[in-house]
Design a protein around this motif. Structure first.
Motif, PDB file in Angstrom:
ATOM      1  N   ASN A 178       7.876   2.519  -0.860  1.00 46.46           N
ATOM      2  CA  ASN A 178       7.707   1.082  -0.639  1.00 46.46           C
ATOM      3  C   ASN A 178       8.140   0.668   0.758  1.00 46.46           C
ATOM      4  O   ASN A 178       7.528  -0.216   1.354  1.00 46.46           O
ATOM      5  CB  ASN A 178       8.464   0.276  -1.692  1.00 46.46           C
ATOM      6  N   LEU A 179       9.180   1.298   1.273  1.00 56.03           N
ATOM      7  CA  LEU A 179       9.642   0.974   2.629  1.00 56.03           C
ATOM      8  C   LEU A 179       8.573   1.312   3.659  1.00 56.03           C
ATOM      9  O   LEU A 179       8.303   0.536   4.576  1.00 56.03           O
ATOM     10  CB  LEU A 179      10.927   1.721   2.953  1.00 56.03           C
ATOM     11  N   PHE A 180       7.940   2.465   3.502  1.00 53.36           N
ATOM     12  CA  PHE A 180       6.887   2.867   4.425  1.00 53.36           C
ATOM     13  C   PHE A 180       5.656   1.966   4.275  1.00 53.36           C
ATOM     14  O   PHE A 180       5.031   1.590   5.263  1.00 53.36           O
ATOM     15  CB  PHE A 180       6.505   4.333   4.227  1.00 53.36           C
ATOM     16  N   LYS A 181       5.319   1.618   3.039  1.00 54.80           N
ATOM     17  CA  LYS A 181       4.168   0.741   2.808  1.00 54.80           C
ATOM     18  C   LYS A 181       4.404  -0.633   3.423  1.00 54.80           C
ATOM     19  O   LYS A 181       3.503  -1.201   4.046  1.00 54.80           O
ATOM     20  CB  LYS A 181       3.887   0.618   1.315  1.00 54.80           C
ATOM     21  N   GLU A 182       5.600  -1.171   3.264  1.00 52.85           N
ATOM     22  CA  GLU A 182       5.922  -2.478   3.852  1.00 52.85           C
ATOM     23  C   GLU A 182       5.855  -2.424   5.374  1.00 52.85           C
ATOM     24  O   GLU A 182       5.305  -3.324   6.007  1.00 52.85           O
ATOM     25  CB  GLU A 182       7.320  -2.933   3.412  1.00 52.85           C
TER      26      GLU A 182
END
Length: 115
Positions: free
Chosen positions: A43-47
């Motif tokens: 999720n951190l990378f997607k954000e």
């Protein structure tokens, strides 16, 4: 002589969430996830990818996609996003920049090879 054999294991799915929550160090979690190809920071990378993409920082977004662990952003949807961007005059195509960055980092996956 007497001895014991001990085995120690680490649950690699919990390392990154621990760093990000218990240690409250998200940048460190992202670095370790990227370097060690560990799950847990998807999720951190997607954000980060979405934020850069929306700001028009396509090269930086491509670098985030290339660095994301376990190929979480290296999907047909990502290729489609880069393919939909209009090509600015005198600039290389964003989708070509994306593939160039991926090739600099290593091999293409099955989806990328088809494109």
């Amino acid at each position: 002589k007497r001895g014991q054999v001990l085995t120690v294991g680490v649950n690699d799915t919990q390392i990154i969430p621990y760093i990000c929550t218990a240690l409250n160090n998200i940048p460190l979690g992202i670095k370790i996830a990227s370097r060690a190809n560990l799950p847990g920071a998807d999720n951190l990378f997607k954000e980060q990818f979405n934020r850069m993409f929306q700001q028009g920082l396509f090269k930086e977004a491509a670098q985030v996609a290339a660095d994301a662990p376990q190929g979480v952003l290296r999907t047909p949807a990502t290729i489609q996003l880069f393919g939909q961007i209009p090509v600015p005059p005198g600039q290389p195509s964003p989708v070509l920049q994306y593939f160039g960055i991926l090739l600099d980092r290593g091999k293409l996956n099955a989806y990328e090879t088809i494109e």
